[in-house]
Motif scaffolding. Sequence first.
Motif, PDB file in Angstrom:
ATOM      1  N   ALA A 130       0.834  -1.205   0.000  1.00  0.00           N
ATOM      2  CA  ALA A 130       0.000   0.000   0.000  1.00  0.00           C
ATOM      3  C   ALA A 130       0.866   1.252   0.000  1.00  0.00           C
ATOM      4  CB  ALA A 130      -0.925  -0.004   1.209  1.00  0.00           C
ATOM      5  N   GLY A 131       1.912   1.227   0.804  1.00  0.00           N
ATOM      6  CA  GLY A 131       2.790   2.383   0.889  1.00  0.00           C
ATOM      7  C   GLY A 131       3.561   2.658  -0.385  1.00  0.00           C
ATOM      8  N   GLU A 161      10.149  -1.064  15.143  1.00  0.00           N
ATOM      9  CA  GLU A 161      11.574  -1.369  15.102  1.00  0.00           C
ATOM     10  C   GLU A 161      11.872  -2.466  14.084  1.00  0.00           C
ATOM     11  OE1 GLU A 161      12.462  -2.385  19.113  1.00  0.00           O
ATOM     12  OE2 GLU A 161      12.414  -0.297  19.846  1.00  0.00           O
ATOM     13  N   ARG A 162      11.031  -3.491  14.051  1.00  0.00           N
ATOM     14  CA  ARG A 162      11.250  -4.625  13.148  1.00  0.00           C
ATOM     15  C   ARG A 162      11.054  -4.219  11.698  1.00  0.00           C
ATOM     16  NH1 ARG A 162       7.835  -9.857  14.455  1.00  0.00           N
ATOM     17  NH2 ARG A 162       9.131  -9.634  16.326  1.00  0.00           N
ATOM     18  N   TYR A 163      10.083  -3.365  11.441  1.00  0.00           N
ATOM     19  CA  TYR A 163       9.756  -2.975  10.066  1.00  0.00           C
ATOM     20  C   TYR A 163      10.018  -1.483   9.871  1.00  0.00           C
ATOM     21  CZ  TYR A 163       7.293  -7.427  10.444  1.00  0.00           C
ATOM     22  OH  TYR A 163       6.976  -8.749  10.661  1.00  0.00           O
ATOM     23  N   ALA A 164      11.199  -1.058  10.281  1.00  0.00           N
ATOM     24  CA  ALA A 164      11.544   0.369  10.211  1.00  0.00           C
ATOM     25  C   ALA A 164      11.473   0.889   8.783  1.00  0.00           C
ATOM     26  CB  ALA A 164      12.948   0.585  10.782  1.00  0.00           C
ATOM     27  N   ASP A 165      11.770   0.028   7.797  1.00  0.00           N
ATOM     28  CA  ASP A 165      11.716   0.477   6.400  1.00  0.00           C
ATOM     29  C   ASP A 165      10.282   0.774   5.975  1.00  0.00           C
ATOM     30  OD1 ASP A 165      11.141  -2.289   6.683  1.00  0.00           O
ATOM     31  OD2 ASP A 165      11.574  -2.655   4.564  1.00  0.00           O
ATOM     32  N   ILE A 166       9.338  -0.037   6.431  1.00  0.00           N
ATOM     33  CA  ILE A 166       7.931   0.179   6.079  1.00  0.00           C
ATOM     34  C   ILE A 166       7.416   1.453   6.729  1.00  0.00           C
ATOM     35  CG2 ILE A 166       5.605  -0.756   6.278  1.00  0.00           C
ATOM     36  CD1 ILE A 166       6.796  -3.547   6.181  1.00  0.00           C
ATOM     37  N   VAL A 167       7.757   1.639   8.004  1.00  0.00           N
ATOM     38  CA  VAL A 167       7.305   2.829   8.718  1.00  0.00           C
ATOM     39  C   VAL A 167       7.933   4.086   8.101  1.00  0.00           C
ATOM     40  CG1 VAL A 167       7.285   4.012  10.943  1.00  0.00           C
ATOM     41  CG2 VAL A 167       6.937   1.537  10.841  1.00  0.00           C
ATOM     42  N   GLY A 168       9.207   3.992   7.759  1.00  0.00           N
ATOM     43  CA  GLY A 168       9.871   5.133   7.136  1.00  0.00           C
ATOM     44  C   GLY A 168       9.256   5.492   5.800  1.00  0.00           C
ATOM     45  N   ALA A 169       8.935   4.471   4.998  1.00  0.00           N
ATOM     46  CA  ALA A 169       8.311   4.722   3.703  1.00  0.00           C
ATOM     47  C   ALA A 169       6.924   5.338   3.877  1.00  0.00           C
ATOM     48  CB  ALA A 169       8.218   3.424   2.905  1.00  0.00           C
ATOM     49  N   ARG A 182       5.910   7.252   6.358  1.00  0.00           N
ATOM     50  CA  ARG A 182       6.094   8.672   6.718  1.00  0.00           C
ATOM     51  C   ARG A 182       6.511   9.489   5.492  1.00  0.00           C
ATOM     52  NH1 ARG A 182       8.487   6.919  11.982  1.00  0.00           N
ATOM     53  NH2 ARG A 182       6.997   7.539  13.615  1.00  0.00           N
ATOM     54  N   SER A 183       7.434   8.967   4.712  1.00  0.00           N
ATOM     55  CA  SER A 183       7.903   9.682   3.527  1.00  0.00           C
ATOM     56  C   SER A 183       6.775   9.899   2.524  1.00  0.00           C
ATOM     57  CB  SER A 183       9.044   8.908   2.857  1.00  0.00           C
ATOM     58  OG  SER A 183      10.160   8.798   3.721  1.00  0.00           O
ATOM     59  N   GLY A 184       5.835   8.942   2.493  1.00  0.00           N
ATOM     60  CA  GLY A 184       4.709   9.063   1.574  1.00  0.00           C
ATOM     61  C   GLY A 184       3.587   9.939   2.086  1.00  0.00           C
ATOM     62  N   GLY A 185       3.743  10.500   3.289  1.00  0.00           N
ATOM     63  CA  GLY A 185       2.752  11.416   3.818  1.00  0.00           C
ATOM     64  C   GLY A 185       1.720  10.797   4.740  1.00  0.00           C
ATOM     65  N   ALA A 186       1.842   9.512   5.048  1.00  0.00           N
ATOM     66  CA  ALA A 186       0.881   8.873   5.951  1.00  0.00           C
ATOM     67  C   ALA A 186       1.127   9.314   7.390  1.00  0.00           C
ATOM     68  CB  ALA A 186       1.004   7.349   5.853  1.00  0.00           C
ATOM     69  N   ARG A 187       0.058   9.434   8.157  1.00  0.00           N
ATOM     70  CA  ARG A 187       0.173   9.710   9.584  1.00  0.00           C
ATOM     71  C   ARG A 187       0.502   8.408  10.298  1.00  0.00           C
ATOM     72  NH1 ARG A 187      -5.607  12.465  10.317  1.00  0.00           N
ATOM     73  NH2 ARG A 187      -6.011  10.827   8.798  1.00  0.00           N
ATOM     74  N   VAL A 188       1.552   8.396  11.085  1.00  0.00           N
ATOM     75  CA  VAL A 188       1.983   7.190  11.779  1.00  0.00           C
ATOM     76  C   VAL A 188       1.699   7.348  13.266  1.00  0.00           C
ATOM     77  CG1 VAL A 188       3.926   5.689  12.338  1.00  0.00           C
ATOM     78  CG2 VAL A 188       3.755   6.697  10.048  1.00  0.00           C
ATOM     79  N   HIS A 189       0.973   6.369  13.826  1.00  0.00           N
ATOM     80  CA  HIS A 189       0.634   6.383  15.244  1.00  0.00           C
ATOM     81  C   HIS A 189       1.268   5.171  15.926  1.00  0.00           C
ATOM     82  CE1 HIS A 189      -2.444   9.318  14.159  1.00  0.00           C
ATOM     83  NE2 HIS A 189      -2.973   8.436  13.324  1.00  0.00           N
TER      84      HIS A 189
END
Length: 284
Positions: free
Chosen positions: A47-48, A65-73, A75-82
């Motif tokens: 999705a990201g 922590e485990r999926y830092a690349d997914i979370v980073g992507a 955020r970079s794509g403009g999604a709000r991360v909670h």
Amino acid sequence: MAGASPTPELISPRSPRVGAARRLGKRNFRGKERLFLAEGPQAVREAGAQPETLVELFVTVEAAERYADIVGAARSGGARVHLASDEVIADISTTVTPQGLVGVCRFVDTPFAEILKARPRLVAVLAHVRDPGNAGTVLRCADAAGAEAVVLTDASVDLYNPKAVRASVGSLFHLPVAVGVPVAEAVAGLKGAGVRVLAADGAGDRDLDDELDHGTMGGPTAWVFGNEAWGLPEETRALTDAVVRVPIHGRAESLNLATAAAVCLYASARAQRAPEGCRTVSGT
């Protein structure tokens, strides 16, 4: 303790954002908001990767922590991360054992007219398919076989049912999917676009092996798959160019929907890639 990292601030279970995400487990809220849930690392990653599709992500500290690349992507794509507790993730999730990531995504379906305009060569049409797991699995099979589109008729299950989304394992984000198309309109439109439309039915008068041997499978093809329990009604079969059965060489009574779909789609994919439509090699 001096130098210790601060505890990450978790979103409150009473947050309106949590409540809004939880409601997306129900079809009427999904339709109203045109949003749906994608759960687990694979679905969230896919999705990201689509522009403006992932709008919000709930993730546990451990999963972040485990999926830092997914979370980073995200955020970079403009999604709000909670950051969320396990309890919040369990509250939002529709699975028994959540994997720590739940994404909120915009609807991704494509207008049927755009699919026809693209002149697809391989299409899966789900007519009267009611089981969301089967729908998602067929979508995944279509993606794997290289189909250019999937069409869900108006009598089929909701594409955004959480079980269908999970069963697609990210393939929902890979190829155009049209929804809510009347079956007669789907067949007529595909025929008008130069696509041969085949009904997959165990009682078909044509055999898939014979079709391959005769070299008739190499052109643009759409497969129509029916209900898990009672297949395709006669009026739907009558709309198609041919009704084809998957041969049963052993003693099994039948194949389930997803298995039959995989066989049919891969047969077409193989024929379309082979010289002269995959004719049998024979003596001259």
